[in-house]
Design an enzyme around this catalytic site. Structure first.
Site, mmCIF file in Angstrom:
data_model
loop_
_atom_site.group_PDB
_atom_site.id
_atom_site.type_symbol
_atom_site.label_atom_id
_atom_site.label_comp_id
_atom_site.label_asym_id
_atom_site.label_seq_id
_atom_site.Cartn_x
_atom_site.Cartn_y
_atom_site.Cartn_z
ATOM 1 N N PRO A 294 -43.377 64.501 -33.201
ATOM 2 C CA PRO A 294 -44.740 65.046 -33.596
ATOM 3 C C PRO A 294 -45.470 64.873 -32.314
ATOM 4 O O PRO A 294 -45.772 63.512 -31.936
ATOM 5 C CB PRO A 294 -45.075 64.511 -34.926
ATOM 6 N N GLU A 295 -46.315 65.781 -31.667
ATOM 7 C CA GLU A 295 -47.346 65.522 -30.615
ATOM 8 C C GLU A 295 -48.553 65.457 -31.184
ATOM 9 O O GLU A 295 -48.818 65.549 -32.455
ATOM 10 C CB GLU A 295 -46.973 66.286 -29.290
ATOM 11 N N HIS B 56 -35.063 59.135 -47.780
ATOM 12 C CA HIS B 56 -35.969 58.983 -46.601
ATOM 13 C C HIS B 56 -37.342 58.849 -46.833
ATOM 14 O O HIS B 56 -38.336 58.975 -45.824
ATOM 15 C CB HIS B 56 -35.752 60.398 -45.489
ATOM 16 N N ARG C 222 -35.609 58.510 -39.349
ATOM 17 C CA ARG C 222 -35.063 57.725 -38.394
ATOM 18 C C ARG C 222 -35.863 56.441 -38.617
ATOM 19 O O ARG C 222 -35.653 55.640 -37.836
ATOM 20 C CB ARG C 222 -35.180 58.580 -37.088
ATOM 21 N N ARG D 195 -52.601 57.078 -9.003
ATOM 22 C CA ARG D 195 -51.128 57.041 -9.399
ATOM 23 C C ARG D 195 -50.510 57.775 -8.710
ATOM 24 O O ARG D 195 -50.682 59.058 -8.340
ATOM 25 C CB ARG D 195 -51.087 57.294 -10.955
#
Length: 271
Positions: A2-3, A89, A107, A151
């Site tokens: 998820p972003e 889970h 996970r 950068r």
């Protein structure tokens, strides 16, 4: 994973429902990435004041403290009054007077951590190095361009690092770079002020559109009401290797950057 848009969509899907609720019980499952940091009983009786977001963290403001919730690689939350028994889970439940907030994470890379406030050393450790919020007023072109000038890494890697601007993950970095016409391999310090301005606006536009579309559901993401996102259906380059560019018709290409797949149009995006 998820972003930022998926985390914001998750927040919006339950913040109004949980605000003002009293915590009546806390259930812990298998250990997550980090320990809760407090006895679960310490949370009982507290009131949920609000739910905010910082980067990919959900910040659950309590009457006495703060919960930092991270979805990790595969986590999702659901908030409702009627939930089936917890499965293998389901690793954290915040039972409140308005319903139950449940974290499911196959996970177990996600986490729920207690801090006294944002000045708490633990909160500072998790949040202190995050860049500016891309959808906030602090995301300004001048500071963004100045940061890019220091950068030398490829621009996509700089965006993913999250210390200049937070939350621009793999999907949305590829999409924003396409919209700005910048090749993902271009070194950040070679990007001019005008191109930085286009990229800054592209990041804001892509993320805002993703939030409006409910995020991206590539595998099993859903918000706290079980609803999927649809942004991926209108992606310009992400996941479209070998397909024609929606703008010029050139075949979309892909490459590996930092163990992540990058997608771009070799004609529309200039080095």
């Amino acid at each position: 994973m998820p972003e930022l848009p998926e985390v914001e969509v998750t927040r919006l899907s339950f913040v109004d429902a949980i605000r003002g609720a009293s915590i009546v019980a806390v259930r812990m499952g298998k250990p997550l990435r980090w320990p809760l940091g407090v006895q679960p009983e310490r949370l009982v009786g507290q009131t949920v004041r609000d739910v905010r977001r910082r980067g990919k963290y959900l910040l659950i403001d309590l009457s006495d403290g703060l919960l930092l919730l991270h979805l990790g690689m595969s986590g999702s939350v659901v908030f409702t009054r009627d939930l089936p028994p917890a499965g293998k889970h389901d690793h954290f439940e915040l039972q409140t007077s308005h319903g139950t907030l449940r974290l499911n994470d196959p996970r177990r890379f996600g986490a729920v951590v207690f801090a006294h406030d944002e000045a708490d050393p633990l909160a500072c450790k998790l949040l202190g190095k995050l860049g500016v919020e891309p959808l906030g007023e602090s995301f300004q072109v001048a500071q963004f361009h100045q940061g890019l000038q220091s950068r030398s890494a490829p621009i996509k890697q700089v965006l993913l690092a999250g210390d200049l601007v937070v939350g621009v993950g793999n999907i949305y970095a590829s999409e924003a770079l396409f919209l700005a016409g910048i090749r993902p391999t271009t070194r950040a310090n070679r990007i001019s002020r005008p191109r930085a301005a286009r990229l800054q606006q592209a990041i804001r536009d892509v993320l805002a559109r993703a939030v409006a579309k409910g995020g991206s559901t590539l595998r099993d993401f859903s918000n706290a009401q079980g609803e999927s996102g649809y942004f991926q259906l209108e992606a310009m380059v992400y996941g479209r290797q070998g397909e024609p560019c929606r703008v010029c018709g050139t075949t979309i290409k892909s490459l590996r950057q930092g163990q992540r797949s990058t997608f771009f149009c070799p004609v529309c995006q200039k080095p």
